[in-house]
Write a protein that holds these residues in place. Sequence first.
Motif, PDB file in Angstrom:
ATOM      1  N   PRO A 117      -4.182   1.685  13.229  1.00  0.00           N
ATOM      2  CA  PRO A 117      -4.379   2.875  14.071  1.00  0.00           C
ATOM      3  C   PRO A 117      -5.786   2.896  14.672  1.00  0.00           C
ATOM      4  CG  PRO A 117      -3.462   3.491  11.949  1.00  0.00           C
ATOM      5  CD  PRO A 117      -3.822   2.046  11.857  1.00  0.00           C
ATOM      6  N   GLU A 118      -5.875   3.432  15.885  1.00  0.00           N
ATOM      7  CA  GLU A 118      -7.139   3.337  16.619  1.00  0.00           C
ATOM      8  C   GLU A 118      -8.288   4.010  15.886  1.00  0.00           C
ATOM      9  OE1 GLU A 118      -7.170   4.780  20.622  1.00  0.00           O
ATOM     10  OE2 GLU A 118      -9.103   3.822  20.985  1.00  0.00           O
ATOM     11  N   ILE A 119      -8.015   5.133  15.222  1.00  0.00           N
ATOM     12  CA  ILE A 119      -9.103   5.890  14.605  1.00  0.00           C
ATOM     13  C   ILE A 119      -9.748   5.123  13.446  1.00  0.00           C
ATOM     14  CG2 ILE A 119      -7.673   7.227  12.970  1.00  0.00           C
ATOM     15  CD1 ILE A 119      -9.657   9.612  14.264  1.00  0.00           C
ATOM     16  N   LEU A 120      -9.037   4.110  12.906  1.00  0.00           N
ATOM     17  CA  LEU A 120      -9.620   3.307  11.823  1.00  0.00           C
ATOM     18  C   LEU A 120     -10.537   2.214  12.358  1.00  0.00           C
ATOM     19  CD1 LEU A 120      -6.740   2.811   9.222  1.00  0.00           C
ATOM     20  CD2 LEU A 120      -8.629   4.419   9.174  1.00  0.00           C
ATOM     21  N   ARG A 121     -10.282   1.797  13.609  1.00  0.00           N
ATOM     22  CA  ARG A 121     -11.103   0.714  14.173  1.00  0.00           C
ATOM     23  C   ARG A 121     -12.452   1.261  14.628  1.00  0.00           C
ATOM     24  NH1 ARG A 121      -6.823  -1.104  18.529  1.00  0.00           N
ATOM     25  NH2 ARG A 121      -5.318   0.185  17.446  1.00  0.00           N
ATOM     26  N   PRO A 122     -13.527   0.473  14.484  1.00  0.00           N
ATOM     27  CA  PRO A 122     -14.786   0.932  15.071  1.00  0.00           C
ATOM     28  C   PRO A 122     -14.630   0.988  16.594  1.00  0.00           C
ATOM     29  CG  PRO A 122     -15.068  -1.176  13.924  1.00  0.00           C
ATOM     30  CD  PRO A 122     -13.620  -0.840  13.847  1.00  0.00           C
ATOM     31  N   GLN A 123     -15.211   1.991  17.226  1.00  0.00           N
ATOM     32  CA  GLN A 123     -15.094   2.106  18.681  1.00  0.00           C
ATOM     33  C   GLN A 123     -16.021   1.085  19.351  1.00  0.00           C
ATOM     34  OE1 GLN A 123     -12.718   4.303  20.011  1.00  0.00           O
ATOM     35  NE2 GLN A 123     -12.249   4.101  17.844  1.00  0.00           N
ATOM     36  N   PRO A 124     -15.629   0.548  20.512  1.00  0.00           N
ATOM     37  CA  PRO A 124     -16.404  -0.509  21.174  1.00  0.00           C
ATOM     38  C   PRO A 124     -17.886  -0.157  21.327  1.00  0.00           C
ATOM     39  CG  PRO A 124     -14.352  -0.110  22.357  1.00  0.00           C
ATOM     40  CD  PRO A 124     -14.405   0.875  21.249  1.00  0.00           C
ATOM     41  N   GLN A 125     -18.183   1.099  21.708  1.00  0.00           N
ATOM     42  CA  GLN A 125     -19.599   1.457  21.901  1.00  0.00           C
ATOM     43  C   GLN A 125     -20.347   1.409  20.572  1.00  0.00           C
ATOM     44  OE1 GLN A 125     -16.916   3.321  22.658  1.00  0.00           O
ATOM     45  NE2 GLN A 125     -17.308   4.719  24.370  1.00  0.00           N
ATOM     46  N   ASP A 126     -19.646   1.781  19.493  1.00  0.00           N
ATOM     47  CA  ASP A 126     -20.286   1.745  18.176  1.00  0.00           C
ATOM     48  C   ASP A 126     -20.589   0.309  17.772  1.00  0.00           C
ATOM     49  OD1 ASP A 126     -20.304   4.433  17.887  1.00  0.00           O
ATOM     50  OD2 ASP A 126     -18.431   4.554  16.752  1.00  0.00           O
ATOM     51  N   LEU A 127     -19.661  -0.621  18.094  1.00  0.00           N
ATOM     52  CA  LEU A 127     -19.883  -2.031  17.762  1.00  0.00           C
ATOM     53  C   LEU A 127     -21.103  -2.541  18.509  1.00  0.00           C
ATOM     54  CD1 LEU A 127     -16.483  -3.938  17.562  1.00  0.00           C
ATOM     55  CD2 LEU A 127     -18.159  -3.497  15.769  1.00  0.00           C
ATOM     56  N   ALA A 128     -21.242  -2.105  19.753  1.00  0.00           N
ATOM     57  CA  ALA A 128     -22.381  -2.554  20.550  1.00  0.00           C
ATOM     58  C   ALA A 128     -23.688  -2.112  19.899  1.00  0.00           C
ATOM     59  CB  ALA A 128     -22.271  -2.004  21.971  1.00  0.00           C
ATOM     60  N   ASN A 132     -28.041  -3.522  16.497  1.00  0.00           N
ATOM     61  CA  ASN A 132     -29.359  -2.883  16.493  1.00  0.00           C
ATOM     62  C   ASN A 132     -29.593  -2.135  15.196  1.00  0.00           C
ATOM     63  OD1 ASN A 132     -29.825  -3.789  19.033  1.00  0.00           O
ATOM     64  ND2 ASN A 132     -29.050  -1.922  20.021  1.00  0.00           N
ATOM     65  N   GLN A 133     -28.566  -1.452  14.757  1.00  0.00           N
ATOM     66  CA  GLN A 133     -28.700  -0.680  13.513  1.00  0.00           C
ATOM     67  C   GLN A 133     -29.015  -1.580  12.338  1.00  0.00           C
ATOM     68  OE1 GLN A 133     -25.524   1.893  12.354  1.00  0.00           O
ATOM     69  NE2 GLN A 133     -25.412   2.836  14.375  1.00  0.00           N
ATOM     70  N   LEU A 134     -28.290  -2.707  12.274  1.00  0.00           N
ATOM     71  CA  LEU A 134     -28.481  -3.629  11.156  1.00  0.00           C
ATOM     72  C   LEU A 134     -29.869  -4.256  11.223  1.00  0.00           C
ATOM     73  CD1 LEU A 134     -27.005  -4.684   8.712  1.00  0.00           C
ATOM     74  CD2 LEU A 134     -26.206  -6.602  10.062  1.00  0.00           C
ATOM     75  N   ASP A 135     -30.283  -4.614  12.434  1.00  0.00           N
ATOM     76  CA  ASP A 135     -31.620  -5.188  12.607  1.00  0.00           C
ATOM     77  C   ASP A 135     -32.683  -4.215  12.129  1.00  0.00           C
ATOM     78  OD1 ASP A 135     -30.559  -7.462  13.549  1.00  0.00           O
ATOM     79  OD2 ASP A 135     -31.084  -7.153  15.662  1.00  0.00           O
ATOM     80  N   ALA A 136     -32.504  -2.951  12.460  1.00  0.00           N
ATOM     81  CA  ALA A 136     -33.484  -1.945  12.063  1.00  0.00           C
ATOM     82  C   ALA A 136     -33.592  -1.883  10.550  1.00  0.00           C
ATOM     83  CB  ALA A 136     -33.097  -0.592  12.637  1.00  0.00           C
ATOM     84  N   ARG A 137     -32.466  -1.987   9.876  1.00  0.00           N
ATOM     85  CA  ARG A 137     -32.496  -1.949   8.406  1.00  0.00           C
ATOM     86  C   ARG A 137     -33.158  -3.188   7.822  1.00  0.00           C
ATOM     87  NH1 ARG A 137     -27.350   1.541   6.379  1.00  0.00           N
ATOM     88  NH2 ARG A 137     -27.600   3.017   8.075  1.00  0.00           N
ATOM     89  N   LEU A 138     -32.835  -4.372   8.426  1.00  0.00           N
ATOM     90  CA  LEU A 138     -33.437  -5.615   7.951  1.00  0.00           C
ATOM     91  C   LEU A 138     -34.953  -5.548   8.097  1.00  0.00           C
ATOM     92  CD1 LEU A 138     -31.116  -8.475   9.222  1.00  0.00           C
ATOM     93  CD2 LEU A 138     -31.918  -8.117   6.890  1.00  0.00           C
TER      94      LEU A 138
ATOM     95  N   LEU B  20     -21.678  14.553  16.886  1.00  0.00           N
ATOM     96  CA  LEU B  20     -20.258  14.187  16.762  1.00  0.00           C
ATOM     97  C   LEU B  20     -20.117  12.675  16.942  1.00  0.00           C
ATOM     98  CD1 LEU B  20     -17.367  15.432  16.539  1.00  0.00           C
ATOM     99  CD2 LEU B  20     -17.253  15.216  19.008  1.00  0.00           C
ATOM    100  N   SER B  21     -19.443  12.018  15.998  1.00  0.00           N
ATOM    101  CA  SER B  21     -19.270  10.574  16.080  1.00  0.00           C
ATOM    102  C   SER B  21     -18.204  10.228  17.105  1.00  0.00           C
ATOM    103  CB  SER B  21     -18.863  10.027  14.712  1.00  0.00           C
ATOM    104  OG  SER B  21     -17.538  10.433  14.430  1.00  0.00           O
ATOM    105  N   ARG B  22     -18.104   8.947  17.441  1.00  0.00           N
ATOM    106  CA  ARG B  22     -17.090   8.538  18.425  1.00  0.00           C
ATOM    107  C   ARG B  22     -15.685   8.735  17.863  1.00  0.00           C
ATOM    108  NH1 ARG B  22     -21.132   5.154  20.488  1.00  0.00           N
ATOM    109  NH2 ARG B  22     -21.669   6.038  22.510  1.00  0.00           N
ATOM    110  N   ARG B  23     -15.534   8.533  16.560  1.00  0.00           N
ATOM    111  CA  ARG B  23     -14.211   8.794  15.971  1.00  0.00           C
ATOM    112  C   ARG B  23     -13.886  10.286  16.062  1.00  0.00           C
ATOM    113  NH1 ARG B  23     -15.430   4.850  11.839  1.00  0.00           N
ATOM    114  NH2 ARG B  23     -14.075   3.033  12.031  1.00  0.00           N
ATOM    115  N   GLY B  24     -14.918  11.109  15.813  1.00  0.00           N
ATOM    116  CA  GLY B  24     -14.727  12.564  15.928  1.00  0.00           C
ATOM    117  C   GLY B  24     -14.304  12.937  17.337  1.00  0.00           C
ATOM    118  N   PHE B  25     -14.924  12.278  18.304  1.00  0.00           N
ATOM    119  CA  PHE B  25     -14.597  12.562  19.705  1.00  0.00           C
ATOM    120  C   PHE B  25     -13.163  12.138  20.019  1.00  0.00           C
ATOM    121  CE2 PHE B  25     -14.805  11.411  24.288  1.00  0.00           C
ATOM    122  CZ  PHE B  25     -15.032  12.689  24.769  1.00  0.00           C
ATOM    123  N   LEU B  26     -12.782  10.981  19.490  1.00  0.00           N
ATOM    124  CA  LEU B  26     -11.405  10.493  19.693  1.00  0.00           C
ATOM    125  C   LEU B  26     -10.397  11.497  19.131  1.00  0.00           C
ATOM    126  CD1 LEU B  26     -10.304   7.764  20.783  1.00  0.00           C
ATOM    127  CD2 LEU B  26      -9.963   7.096  18.416  1.00  0.00           C
TER     128      LEU B  26
END
Lengths: 149, 370
Positions: A117-128, A132-138, B20-26
């Motif tokens: 189901p779509e809501i379980l998948r990470p959204q494309p913008q979040d993947l993008a 950066n997020q991981l780099d910031a933590r590293l 609001l997260s992207r999933r929340g928006f969806l």
Amino acid sequence: MPESDPMSAHPATPNGCQGTPRSFGNALPVLNEIRHALEKLVTTGEETRIDLSALPFGPGDLDRLTDWLGTGEVEATVDALGPTRVQETAIPGVWLVDYHNSEQQRLTLHIEVAPVPEILRPQPQDLADALNQLDARLEQETGTTPLSS
Amino acid sequence: MATPTRPDKTLGESLQDHGLSRRGFLKLCAATASMMALPASMVPRIAAALEQAKRPSVIWLSFQECTGCTESLTRSHAPTLENLILDMVSLDYHHTLQAASGEAAEAARLTAMEANAGEYLVIVDGSIPGPDANPGFSTVAGHSNYDILMETVEHAAAVIAVGTCAAFGGLPQAKPNPTGAMSVMDLVKDKPVINVSGCPPVPMVITGVLAHYLTFGRLPELDGYGRPMAFFGQSIHDRCYRRPFYDKGLFAERFDDRGAKEGWCLYRLGCKGPTTYNACATMKWNSGTSWPIESGHPCLGCSEPSFWDAGGFYEPVSVPLTANPGTTLLTAGAVGAVVGGTAASVAKHRVKKANADRQPVTVEALEKTL
Ligand code: SF4
Ligand code: SF4
């Protein structure tokens, strides 16, 4: 017209509008729709969503449908804007996605015919943003900027 | 509600600001699709449109009404009223819900009208004593409902008549119509009028119409009575889960007979489902719990014109219109009308002038026309 109405039994004939207030026969057409959707998923990969809250169900119709579909192995909860419960049915590729608000009221209930189901998948913008997020933590951890690949 | 300026942020931006997260928006989009009675396959398009949407300024006017429509709206569960007010529209005037009162309240209305001239939405609940009726039958801040309505709609983008009273005259207009009650569409001829009828309307239908405007920036497709097709396109009877019993000729004859207990069709108990167009059968009431027919009571036909005068509630309708209900509906002129701001500066000037011209109802005028 049967006089005794076993409320929980499946209808002998799927056209269960005769008899009990618990079988109005409005769930069967949805099963057919799900079948079409599943066929499409298998042959073309196209996904389908069906809004169950938009269907003219009588009392018991929804329970009958979910009984028919059964319960599969996967169960997940997404915590965003209140809980969304995702349940795989016994039919692989057929999911129940139950959207609730934070006051536990149902916003809508979908059948999703998809590998995931779509809501379980990470959204494309979040993947993008993820790299950066991981780099910031590293960077925080090691004090160095990770090499970009 | 205190600062009636049009916010410049898009809905997407302000929701992101709220964390609001992207999933929340969806999820919000899935709920919105449901609320607008659009198929779930529209969710991606709704998401794209909502991301860019701007909150419209809304002025809500209450006239000869029982506040049931506002009661209904405040029980809308998706989104919650708070979300609706804060995120989806800028509700700049609603004299039952707003904190301000008296002159400050009226000032808020005028400010919103000026700041958003040509672009604001007017929502009306309640019918209006017509121009020939005694203006004193219903007043707000000393001014007649008629004057306030005409002044407020003049620079509106569109008017939404919420409830059967505003849409068709409703209970105040029932015979012998002592107050000369008229509907919004009887009086407002030069603006798109959308009728969201029902006594009261299904809460999700009120929010659904607002969500449609917000998402697509235009009004939904309307039926011959100016009602959105998405919610009023099918009769109660066509979407009723008891329909298989009607088709088989299995009717409850009394409220306590076997048929009633078995959940048979309520036609002979006076059900107006065959001649009534509304969304109850699918959207249901009380957060989707149930609806009148599911609770065992026939439909009263509350979303239809003159339902109070349409014979007894428990008399069967004489002609079941089951053959082709679509034929009673005409295509409305206002279908998909794009509303937008024009001539805003001229409009602002006129708002001021109208305010100066409007005269309060005096005791003398009341006595003269009584
Ligand atoms: S007459 Fe009323 S109860 Fe019977 S099927 Fe039609 S809407 Fe349902
Ligand atoms: S079932 Fe009929 S009378 Fe009842 S709320 Fe719906 S349209 Fe109105």
